[in-house]
Design a protein around this motif. Structure first.
Motif, PDB file in Angstrom:
ATOM      1  N   TYR A 130       0.823  -1.211   0.000  1.00 58.31           N
ATOM      2  CA  TYR A 130       0.000   0.000   0.000  1.00 58.31           C
ATOM      3  C   TYR A 130       0.852   1.254   0.000  1.00 58.31           C
ATOM      4  N   LEU A 131       0.170   2.328  -0.359  1.00 60.11           N
ATOM      5  CA  LEU A 131       0.788   3.662  -0.441  1.00 60.11           C
ATOM      6  C   LEU A 131      -0.078   4.632   0.353  1.00 60.11           C
ATOM      7  N   LYS A 132       0.569   5.558   1.067  1.00 60.17           N
ATOM      8  CA  LYS A 132      -0.200   6.675   1.658  1.00 60.17           C
ATOM      9  C   LYS A 132       0.452   7.974   1.217  1.00 60.17           C
ATOM     10  N   VAL A 133      -0.359   8.865   0.656  1.00 56.32           N
ATOM     11  CA  VAL A 133       0.142  10.190   0.283  1.00 56.32           C
ATOM     12  C   VAL A 133      -0.649  11.255   1.034  1.00 56.32           C
ATOM     13  N   ASN A 134       0.031  12.349   1.346  1.00 54.32           N
ATOM     14  CA  ASN A 134      -0.601  13.457   2.071  1.00 54.32           C
ATOM     15  C   ASN A 134      -0.448  14.756   1.291  1.00 54.32           C
ATOM     16  N   PHE A 135      -1.456  15.602   1.412  1.00 54.24           N
ATOM     17  CA  PHE A 135      -1.438  16.901   0.744  1.00 54.24           C
ATOM     18  C   PHE A 135      -1.659  18.013   1.779  1.00 54.24           C
ATOM     19  N   GLU A 137       4.032   9.389   2.472  1.00 51.36           N
ATOM     20  CA  GLU A 137       4.268   9.032   3.886  1.00 51.36           C
ATOM     21  C   GLU A 137       4.633   7.566   4.043  1.00 51.36           C
ATOM     22  N   ARG A 138       3.969   6.710   3.254  1.00 56.52           N
ATOM     23  CA  ARG A 138       4.237   5.265   3.388  1.00 56.52           C
ATOM     24  C   ARG A 138       4.189   4.562   2.037  1.00 56.52           C
ATOM     25  N   ILE A 139       5.212   3.756   1.778  1.00 54.41           N
ATOM     26  CA  ILE A 139       5.139   2.768   0.691  1.00 54.41           C
ATOM     27  C   ILE A 139       5.601   1.464   1.322  1.00 54.41           C
ATOM     28  N   TYR A 140       4.722   0.511   1.393  1.00 54.27           N
ATOM     29  CA  TYR A 140       5.054  -0.770   2.020  1.00 54.27           C
ATOM     30  C   TYR A 140       4.570  -1.927   1.145  1.00 54.27           C
ATOM     31  N   VAL A 141       5.453  -2.887   0.945  1.00 56.25           N
ATOM     32  CA  VAL A 141       5.125  -4.082   0.160  1.00 56.25           C
ATOM     33  C   VAL A 141       5.437  -5.305   1.025  1.00 56.25           C
ATOM     34  N   LEU A 142       4.570  -6.304   0.991  1.00 55.50           N
ATOM     35  CA  LEU A 142       4.840  -7.541   1.753  1.00 55.50           C
ATOM     36  C   LEU A 142       6.183  -8.118   1.316  1.00 55.50           C
ATOM     37  N   LYS A 143       6.948  -8.579   2.284  1.00 58.11           N
ATOM     38  CA  LYS A 143       8.299  -9.091   2.024  1.00 58.11           C
ATOM     39  C   LYS A 143       8.326 -10.122   0.889  1.00 58.11           C
ATOM     40  N   GLU A 144       7.339 -10.992   0.922  1.00 59.33           N
ATOM     41  CA  GLU A 144       7.236 -12.061  -0.072  1.00 59.33           C
ATOM     42  C   GLU A 144       7.237 -11.519  -1.512  1.00 59.33           C
ATOM     43  N   PHE A 145       6.822 -10.248  -1.674  1.00 61.76           N
ATOM     44  CA  PHE A 145       6.696  -9.680  -3.020  1.00 61.76           C
ATOM     45  C   PHE A 145       7.741  -8.611  -3.323  1.00 61.76           C
ATOM     46  N   HIS A 146       8.744  -8.480  -2.458  1.00 60.63           N
ATOM     47  CA  HIS A 146       9.802  -7.495  -2.732  1.00 60.63           C
ATOM     48  C   HIS A 146      10.541  -7.859  -4.017  1.00 60.63           C
ATOM     49  N   LYS A 196       9.705  -7.220  -7.066  1.00 63.18           N
ATOM     50  CA  LYS A 196       8.851  -7.592  -8.199  1.00 63.18           C
ATOM     51  C   LYS A 196       8.160  -6.365  -8.794  1.00 63.18           C
ATOM     52  N   LYS A 197       8.714  -5.212  -8.521  1.00 61.70           N
ATOM     53  CA  LYS A 197       8.222  -3.933  -9.102  1.00 61.70           C
ATOM     54  C   LYS A 197       6.911  -3.436  -8.505  1.00 61.70           C
ATOM     55  N   VAL A 198       6.507  -3.979  -7.377  1.00 59.65           N
ATOM     56  CA  VAL A 198       5.272  -3.503  -6.748  1.00 59.65           C
ATOM     57  C   VAL A 198       5.514  -2.102  -6.161  1.00 59.65           C
ATOM     58  N   GLY A 199       6.668  -1.939  -5.486  1.00 56.47           N
ATOM     59  CA  GLY A 199       7.033  -0.631  -4.933  1.00 56.47           C
ATOM     60  C   GLY A 199       7.095   0.421  -6.038  1.00 56.47           C
ATOM     61  N   GLN A 200       7.653   0.032  -7.152  1.00 58.73           N
ATOM     62  CA  GLN A 200       7.753   0.954  -8.294  1.00 58.73           C
ATOM     63  C   GLN A 200       6.355   1.402  -8.755  1.00 58.73           C
ATOM     64  N   LEU A 201       5.402   0.476  -8.827  1.00 57.75           N
ATOM     65  CA  LEU A 201       4.039   0.823  -9.255  1.00 57.75           C
ATOM     66  C   LEU A 201       3.376   1.790  -8.264  1.00 57.75           C
ATOM     67  N   LEU A 202       3.592   1.534  -6.973  1.00 56.67           N
ATOM     68  CA  LEU A 202       3.016   2.425  -5.958  1.00 56.67           C
ATOM     69  C   LEU A 202       3.657   3.806  -6.038  1.00 56.67           C
ATOM     70  N   TYR A 203       4.964   3.801  -6.233  1.00 54.09           N
ATOM     71  CA  TYR A 203       5.686   5.062  -6.378  1.00 54.09           C
ATOM     72  C   TYR A 203       5.185   5.824  -7.623  1.00 54.09           C
ATOM     73  N   ILE A 214       3.530   9.678  -8.098  1.00 59.83           N
ATOM     74  CA  ILE A 214       3.993  10.693  -9.064  1.00 59.83           C
ATOM     75  C   ILE A 214       2.831  11.116  -9.980  1.00 59.83           C
ATOM     76  N   GLU A 215       1.998  10.136 -10.350  1.00 60.35           N
ATOM     77  CA  GLU A 215       0.820  10.454 -11.188  1.00 60.35           C
ATOM     78  C   GLU A 215      -0.098  11.443 -10.447  1.00 60.35           C
ATOM     79  N   ILE A 216      -0.306  11.193  -9.157  1.00 59.76           N
ATOM     80  CA  ILE A 216      -1.153  12.084  -8.347  1.00 59.76           C
ATOM     81  C   ILE A 216      -0.520  13.477  -8.279  1.00 59.76           C
ATOM     82  N   ALA A 217       0.805  13.498  -8.084  1.00 59.73           N
ATOM     83  CA  ALA A 217       1.518  14.779  -7.995  1.00 59.73           C
ATOM     84  C   ALA A 217       1.348  15.578  -9.293  1.00 59.73           C
ATOM     85  N   LYS A 218       1.423  14.884 -10.418  1.00 61.59           N
ATOM     86  CA  LYS A 218       1.264  15.574 -11.711  1.00 61.59           C
ATOM     87  C   LYS A 218      -0.164  16.093 -11.874  1.00 61.59           C
TER      88      LYS A 218
END
Ligand SMILES: CC(C)(COP(=O)(O)OP(=O)(O)OC[C@H]1O[C@@H](n2cnc3c(N)ncnc32)[C@H](O)[C@@H]1OP(=O)(O)O)[C@@H](O)C(=O)NCCC(=O)NCCS
Length: 157
Positions: free
Chosen positions: A74-79, A95-104, A106-113, A117-121
């Protein structure tokens, strides 16, 4: 890996949000803390009441990463005033980007990140910022890889 869905978390998913928040925080930090301290922190930071308030906050948003409908990160963003430190109305905090260890790894963090950035734009933010514990070397390397500091320049140019 099969396709990962990134979807905004709604109030009906409160318990799932609490579950993934506690689980990923425990996986990340339990080796650096006593069980007692961990439990105190988890109960305070990820209580249903607190998460409910955060979910209802119009200046914050949570997103799940899902694989076959299973929440794996999951991701948490604040404005604006909901940012934890810099309260600049033209910035966005991750504020938070967290991925279950089992899935580290595998580009999940990248997708959340990418979602952040999409929200920021969309919000035409001037820059994105985050705080990270100085001993969390893994996360720091990830953020360096994501080139967050360069994005700050792109947004402000
Ligand atoms: C940090 C975290 C979100 C990264 O998520 P992830 O899904 O494992 O990362 P990805 O697979 O999307 O990696 C994206 C890129 O970053 C790189 N990367 C990820 N973790 C890395 C690490 N520890 N060291 C070096 N590079 C790393 C990957 O190699 C990848 O680069 P590539 O495209 O050249 O292969 C994940 O490790 C995590 O949840 N950690 C625990 C929670 C945490 O500390 N969150 C931050 C709190 S502030």
């Amino acid at each position: 890996m099969e396709s990962i869905e990134i979807r905004k978390v709604t109030i009906v998913e409160l318990e799932e949000l609490q579950k993934i928040s506690k689980l990923t925080f425990t996986e990340t930090f339990s080796s650096d803390n006593t069980e007692e301290n961990m439990n105190l922190y988890l109960d305070k930071t990820f209580s249903i009441e607190k998460l409910k308030t955060e979910l209802a906050d119009k200046n914050a948003a949570f997103y799940f990463a899902l694989l076959d409908n299973k929440v794996i990160g999951y991701l948490k963003v604040n404005f604006e005033s909901s940012q934890t430190e810099i309260k600049d109305e033209n910035s966005i905090e991750i504020e938070r980007i967290y991925v279950l260890k089992e899935f580290h790894g595998k580009k999940v963090g990248q997708l959340l990140y990418n979602k952040a950035i999409e929200i920021a734009k969309q919000k035409m933010a001037n820059y994105v910022w985050l705080g990270v514990w100085e001993m969390n070397y893994k996360a720091i390397r990830f953020y360096q890889k994501m080139d967050l500091w360069r994005l700050i320049n792109i947004f402000s140019s």
